[in-house]
Design an enzyme around this catalytic site. Structure first.
Site, PDB file in Angstrom:
ATOM      1  N   GLU A 160       0.804  -1.229   0.000  1.00 12.29           N
ATOM      2  CA  GLU A 160       0.000   0.000   0.000  1.00 12.29           C
ATOM      3  C   GLU A 160       0.835   1.276   0.000  1.00 12.29           C
ATOM      4  OE1 GLU A 160      -2.968  -0.356   3.094  1.00 12.29           O
ATOM      5  OE2 GLU A 160      -3.801  -2.166   2.186  1.00 12.29           O
TER       6      GLU A 160
ATOM      7  N   GLU B 158      -5.581  -8.032  -1.030  1.00 11.79           N
ATOM      8  CA  GLU B 158      -5.947  -7.853   0.381  1.00 11.79           C
ATOM      9  C   GLU B 158      -7.381  -7.341   0.418  1.00 11.79           C
ATOM     10  OE1 GLU B 158      -3.209  -5.826   3.160  1.00 11.79           O
ATOM     11  OE2 GLU B 158      -5.002  -5.191   4.263  1.00 11.79           O
TER      12      GLU B 158
END
Ligand code: NAG
Ligand code: NAG
Ligand code: NAG
Ligand code: NAG
Ligand code: NAG
Ligand code: NAG
Ligand code: NAG
Length: 662
Positions: A177, A253
């Protein structure tokens, strides 16, 4: 159960049944190849407490997660490549704290991968860094200034997995991320290949679909390096660019939702609709198992709950059985049919085949309010009871029998049931009708090996023991971390001093000496927490050993109210001693709220014993058994964990730790 079974399949023949029609056919060609359903351990420290469970409970938890034809029977295990930094619910140790250091036995992810593999030899293994040790960044909070250093660091983890644990890592990611860097990705590919790891594939970029897909479309060399486009929390949708790359698309995810029945509903909806809406062929749950103190961020956002090693209690939550609806009837390598989609009255269906005649259909009718995930926002939609008729065509026309498994979320009378085997479905003319209610999940399959595994109930839930002691005197520990300590900044490891150290041969040592390349806002101090968040009045004691002359310092603390990404602003009562011969009592980890201070005579390379006692708003401290200070504490939390830590990123040791709580 029997009456439900009968109700479920009322229309034996479609002729006299009002229902909407759906065709499942492989003649027009097939869809994308399925890559599996997975769980993510780490990102960060989400399996921290699991390793401290006694057998047989620990093994049973692992069976519910990984054992084929038993529970979630996961196809994929993704783990964090520990980076010595806070990565959501704690830090995970790096295999290279320092540039000249290599150790492939730290933490619990190696162990977890081996346990998963033992149960399912075919499990897909993925590694992804959240953070990196400071030396990788060479002083900058950025891993791409020296891409060759970062690539060798990550590849050494892959090599170590094989060398020391016989684990073949299948996929490796970039930086969770955070920004990616094309040069780095290409260099990572090159470094893997150079080390004979051509089979290890690259996922990018574990963030949003853009901008990675644009880069991949425009840069042929980057496109060659990247095998999978992995997006996080995609809300079941993708973008045109991603489809155009013709790469595998994964929700690498997802979930991160409290694991009550709405969490189960979220998981049911996205497992189907990530393919139906977004053509994603793998979905990975953050997290695998909620095995961290529940008051840390995102408490219980795992497929099941195992947060009480001291009692042995664990809870097999609904997401485990929702996972089973897909995983027990498919394998990576199966192929989706093109005929998948939404049901006309709400809900969705997918169908997959092994291309050898087997067919699995998964249907979900989760309503909006019973399937919202933590993110992104879910636009309104409607689901109502409906009758659906499926026509099996092409090579499926001759199927005469299918197993039927059903889950029903019941939010009104609380009579939910999960993963129940129903009477098998007998097909005469390749068609069947289902009478679907809302909030249901069905699997219909030619696969006959599914089972709802079970073990006797675990011990009842119990609070953290009020009396707790650890002298860290473990001979050859399997795990590098002491039970129940949850590191929030820095890494605390078992340490053995072999050079005649007197009584303190076995200690716990903080080992991170430089600010890591962080993923979140790690504190400037190191800290590890333990215990019951509701603790108010207690005594905490520890022997402490400062290793940094002049500037070093350590603390013991209580009523610590925050960890995870907000650990920097943790409040509590912190009793510090420093190598410069002073002490402080502060109401916060950053030492801005000083409650008491003065001379202590403490110094480095000498063992001292600290003791902190708190009752109501009165706190006192002793040093080596003698009273040092007492004070009334105001503006500090009423309760929280106990903690140990250091004044900066510095070496320091702890021994004879104990808590006596009231
Ligand atoms: C692993 O995969 C092979 C081949 O795909 C299969 O035959 C075998 O049954 C699988 N093993 C398990 C435990 O799923
Ligand atoms: C389905 O899969 C099983 C193994 O799970 C296999 O034995 C069988 O031949 C396959 N095909 C059909 C049509 O059932
Ligand atoms: C489904 O079919 C049954 C008859 O088999 C009928 O009683 C019922 O009303 C139908 N339900 C819906 C929602 O159409
Ligand atoms: C180990 O013990 C020796 C002898 O007491 C001491 O001088 C040394 O500093 C200790 N090393 C560490 C790392 O604690
Ligand atoms: C502290 O630890 C040392 C060595 O581990 C041990 O000899 C000593 O008895 C301990 N002291 C207390 C008070 O537990
Ligand atoms: C802690 O001590 C204070 C003061 O004696 C008391 O008022 C409070 O109830 C105690 N808290 C607990 C949880 O026992
Ligand atoms: C508290 O500290 C003061 C000095 O600051 C000392 O006079 C007093 O004896 C201490 N009280 C206790 C109970 O230790």
């Amino acid at each position: 159960m029997n009456s439900l079974q009968n109700l479920a399949l009322v229309c034996a023949s479609v002729a006299w049944c009002f229902a909407e029609d759906y065709v499942l056919d492989d003649k027009p060609g097939l869809g994308r190849t399925f890559d599996g359903v997975g769980g993510l351990s780490g990102g960060g420290a989400t399996s921290r407490l699991l390793v401290n469970y006694d057998e047989p409970y620990r093994g049973r938890i692992l069976d519910y997660l990984f054992k084929p034809s038993f529970g979630a029977s996961l196809h994929i295990l993704k783990v964090e490549i520990g980076g010595d930094a806070q990565s959501t619910d704690g830090t995970e140790p790096s295999h290279m704290h320092y540039e000249n250091d290599e150790n492939y036995f730290r933490g619990y992810e190696w162990w977890l991968m081996k346990e998963a593999k033992r149960r399912n030899p075919n499990i897909t293994l993925i590694g992804l860094p959240w953070a990196f040790p400071g030396w990788v960044g060479r002083g900058k909070n950025w891993p791409y200034n020296f891409p060759d250093v970062t690539a060798s660091y990550v590849v050494s983890w892959v090599i170590g997995a094989k060398q020391h644990h016989d684990l073949d890592i299948n996929y490796i990611g970039i930086w969770n991320e955070r920004s990616f860097d094309s040069t780095y990705i290409k260099l990572l590919r090159y470094t893997l290949d150079k080390n004979g790891l051509e089979n290890v594939k690259i996922i990018a970029s574990d963030n949003l679909w853009e901008p990675i897909t644009l880069y991949v479309l425009r840069d042929g060399e980057l496109s060659d390096a990247v095998d999978v486009l992995g997006a996080h929390y995609p809300g079941t949708t993708t973008v045109m660019d991603a489809l155009q790359t013709e790469k595998k698309l994964w929700s690498s995810e997802d979930y991160s939702t409290f694991n009550n029945e709405v969490g189960g509903g979220c998981w049911a909806r996205i497992l189907n609709q990530n393919y139906v809406n977004g053509r994603m062929t793998a979905t990975i749950s953050w997290n695998l198992v909620a095995s961290y103190y529940e008051m840390l961020p995102f408490g219980r956002d795992g497929l099941m709950t195992a947060e009480e090693p001291w009692s042995g209690n664990y809870v097999v939550e609904s997401p485990i059985w929702i996972t089973a609806h897909t995983t027990q009837f498919t394998q990576p390598g199966w192929v989706y049919l093109q005929t998948v989609g939404h049901l006309m009255q709400g809900g969705s269906y997918v169908a997959l085949t092994d291309q050898k005649g087997n067919l699995t259909i998964v249907i979900e009718t989760m309503t909006h309010d019973h399937s919202e995930c933590i993110r992104p926002p879910l636009p309104p939609y409607k689901v109502v009871p409906q009758n659906v008729t499926f026509y099996l065509k092409g090579s499926f026309a001759k199927i005469s029998k299918m197993e039927v498994w059903r889950s029903k979320f019941d939010f009104t009378t609380k009579k939910s049931f999960f993963f129940q085997k129903q009477d098998p479905l007998k097909l005469f003319d390749g068609s069947f009708t289902l009478n679907l209610d809302v909030d249901e999940v069905y699997t219909l399959s030619t696969i006959t090996t599914a089972q709802k595994g079970s073990y006797p109930d675990p011990p009842p839930s119990a609070p953290f023991p009020k009396t707790y002691k650890d002298d860290f005197n473990v001979g050859n520990p399997y795990f590098s971390e002491a039970p129940d300590f949850a590191d929030q900044t820095g890494v605390f490891e078992y340490f053995i001093n072999l050079t005649d150290p007197g009584p303190h041969v076995f200690t716990l040592r903080q080992v991170v000496v430089e600010r890591p390349v962080t993923w979140e806002a790690d504190a400037d101090q190191t800290i590890s927490v333990l215990g019951d968040y509701s603790w108010q009045n207690l005594t905490v004691t520890s022997d402490v050993y400062i290793e940094t002359v002049k500037t070093g310092g350590v603390f013991i603390g209580a009523r610590v109210d925050q960890g995870g990404g907000s650990v920097r602003s943790a409040k509590g009562i912190f009793f510090w001693v420093f190598a410069d011969g002073t002490y402080k009592v502060t109401g916060d980890l950053q030492k801005t709220n000083v409650l008491a201070e003065g001379p202590s005579g403490t110094r480095a390379h000498v063992w001292h014993t600290l003791c902190l006692t708190i009752k109501g708003d009165y706190a006192s401290g002793t040093l080596n058994g003698s009273p040092l200070w007492n004070t009334t504490v105001t503006a500090v939390p009423n309760n929280g964990w106990v903690a140990i830590g250091t004044s900066s990123f510095e070496l320091a040791q702890f021994d004879n730790f104990s808590v006596e709580a009231q």
